[in-house]
Design an enzyme around this catalytic site. Structure first.
Site, PDB file in Angstrom:
ATOM      1  N   SER A 161       0.833  -1.207   0.000  1.00 17.86           N
ATOM      2  CA  SER A 161       0.000   0.000   0.000  1.00 17.86           C
ATOM      3  C   SER A 161       0.865   1.254   0.000  1.00 17.86           C
ATOM      4  CB  SER A 161      -0.903   0.031   1.233  1.00 17.86           C
ATOM      5  OG  SER A 161      -1.406   1.354   1.401  1.00 17.86           O
ATOM      6  N   HIS A 185      -0.797  -1.035  -4.452  1.00 19.31           N
ATOM      7  CA  HIS A 185      -2.124  -0.718  -3.919  1.00 19.31           C
ATOM      8  C   HIS A 185      -2.213   0.775  -3.624  1.00 19.31           C
ATOM      9  CE1 HIS A 185      -5.868  -1.951  -1.893  1.00 19.31           C
ATOM     10  NE2 HIS A 185      -5.574  -1.065  -0.974  1.00 19.31           N
ATOM     11  N   MET A 211      -8.221   8.332  -0.593  1.00 16.39           N
ATOM     12  CA  MET A 211      -9.147   8.735   0.468  1.00 16.39           C
ATOM     13  C   MET A 211      -9.571  10.182   0.260  1.00 16.39           C
ATOM     14  SD  MET A 211      -7.082   7.194   3.689  1.00 16.39           S
ATOM     15  CE  MET A 211      -6.542   5.492   3.683  1.00 16.39           C
ATOM     16  N   MET A 255     -11.576   4.774  -1.444  1.00 22.78           N
ATOM     17  CA  MET A 255     -12.284   4.998  -0.182  1.00 22.78           C
ATOM     18  C   MET A 255     -12.865   6.411  -0.281  1.00 22.78           C
ATOM     19  SD  MET A 255      -9.583   3.221   2.394  1.00 22.78           S
ATOM     20  CE  MET A 255      -8.211   3.367   1.251  1.00 22.78           C
TER      21      MET A 255
HETATM   22  C1  DX5 Z   1      -6.904   1.727   5.448  1.00 22.76           C
HETATM   23  C2  DX5 Z   1      -5.851   1.452   4.421  1.00 22.76           C
HETATM   24  C3  DX5 Z   1      -4.812   0.580   5.087  1.00 22.76           C
HETATM   25  C4  DX5 Z   1      -3.609   0.327   4.264  1.00 22.76           C
HETATM   26  C5  DX5 Z   1      -2.781  -0.778   4.861  1.00 22.76           C
HETATM   27  O1  DX5 Z   1      -7.810   2.616   4.953  1.00 22.76           O
HETATM   28  O2  DX5 Z   1      -6.429   0.800   3.304  1.00 22.76           O
HETATM   29  O3  DX5 Z   1      -5.436  -0.644   5.416  1.00 22.76           O
HETATM   30  O4  DX5 Z   1      -3.946  -0.021   3.006  1.00 22.76           O
HETATM   31  O5  DX5 Z   1      -2.221  -0.254   5.958  1.00 22.76           O
HETATM   32  P1  DX5 Z   1      -1.428  -1.172   7.009  1.00 22.76           P
HETATM   33  O6  DX5 Z   1      -0.846  -2.334   6.239  1.00 22.76           O
HETATM   34  O7  DX5 Z   1      -0.373  -0.248   7.565  1.00 22.76           O
HETATM   35  O8  DX5 Z   1      -2.463  -1.599   7.987  1.00 22.76           O
HETATM   36 ZN    ZN Z   2      -6.582  -0.246   0.698  1.00 19.45          ZN
END
Ligand code: DX5
Ligand code: ZN
Length: 223
Positions: free
Chosen positions: A10, A35, A39, A71
């Protein structure tokens, strides 16, 4: 032999001042997905990045699959911009669509654009809500944290949802892959793998450390 687990790092946790280097690290580690956690500060209480970042990264021609996780509210309105910017997969939240018709319009728009169709569920949203769409999508993204921030604690109820999706997929001979996102590390990766997930998203576990490749191997380790 367990099926290999794909890893989608991500970008949310990457060093935004050195994105090209970070993406190079992903390629060097032999990974295939990137990824993008988009947001909007409305659907989730945080603002990350949008189309300009996807466009700039797409120009790098890394060969990685642009796995775009929207998101955002009103995904139907913004999806065309992400398609144009180079998204290979667009995953929207079912909770961000006001009506069934809106979900169907978005699925049709993505299908027409030949972009892989993903639908995502927040932790509190039951699988039943998307059951009627499962034959139409290529990917289901199970959130194992409340969407909005990286570095959060894994929420175990994601495991039951993954198992439930695997059962529905097998019972109906469906083709969607299952991706999980949030709190994935060397402890939770084996748990989601055992539940039947195909792709794991990992942000803070991979980025922000010096041993990227080692951490990838720890996530892939299927002992
Ligand atoms: C939440 C994000 C996170 C991100 C991953 O909105 O989508 O879940 O991708 O973050 P980690 O791996 O740091 O939980
Ligand atoms: Zn995500």
């Amino acid at each position: 032999m367990k099926k290999p687990l794909s890893i989608a790092p991500s970008l949310l946790s990457a060093d935004f001042a050195h994105l090209a280097d970070e993406i190079n690290r992903v390629s060097q580690a032999g990974l295939h997905y990137l990824h993008f956690d988009v947001m909007d500060g409305h659907f989730v209480p945080n603002i990350s990045f949008g189309v300009p970042i996807l466009k700039a990264i797409n120009r790098l021609n890394s060969g990685l699959i642009n796995d775009v996780h929207l998101m955002i509210s009103d995904p139907l309105k913004y999806a065309p911009d992400f398609i144009k910017a180079g998204a290979d997969i667009i995953t929207f939240h079912v909770e961000a669509c006001a009506t069934h018709e809106e979900v169907i319009s978005l699925i049709n728009l993505l299908k027409k654009a030949k972009v892989q169709i993903g639908v995502s569920l927040k932790p509190a949203t039951p699988v039943q809500i998307i059951e009627r769409y499962l034959a139409m999508v290529d990917l289901v993204l199970v959130m194992s944290v409340e969407p909005g921030f990286g570095g959060q604690e894994f929420m175990p109820n994601a495991l039951e949802k993954i198992r439930e999706l695997v059962k529905i997929k097998q019972a109906n001979d469906l083709h969607f892959v299952i991706e999980v996102d949030g709190g994935i590390n060397e402890v939770t990766a084996p748990l989601v793998r055992a539940s039947g997930v195909d792709i794991i998203v990992a942000g803070s576990y991979l980025f922000g450390h010096t041993d990227f490749k080692k951490r990838v191997e720890l996530l892939q380790n299927d002992e």
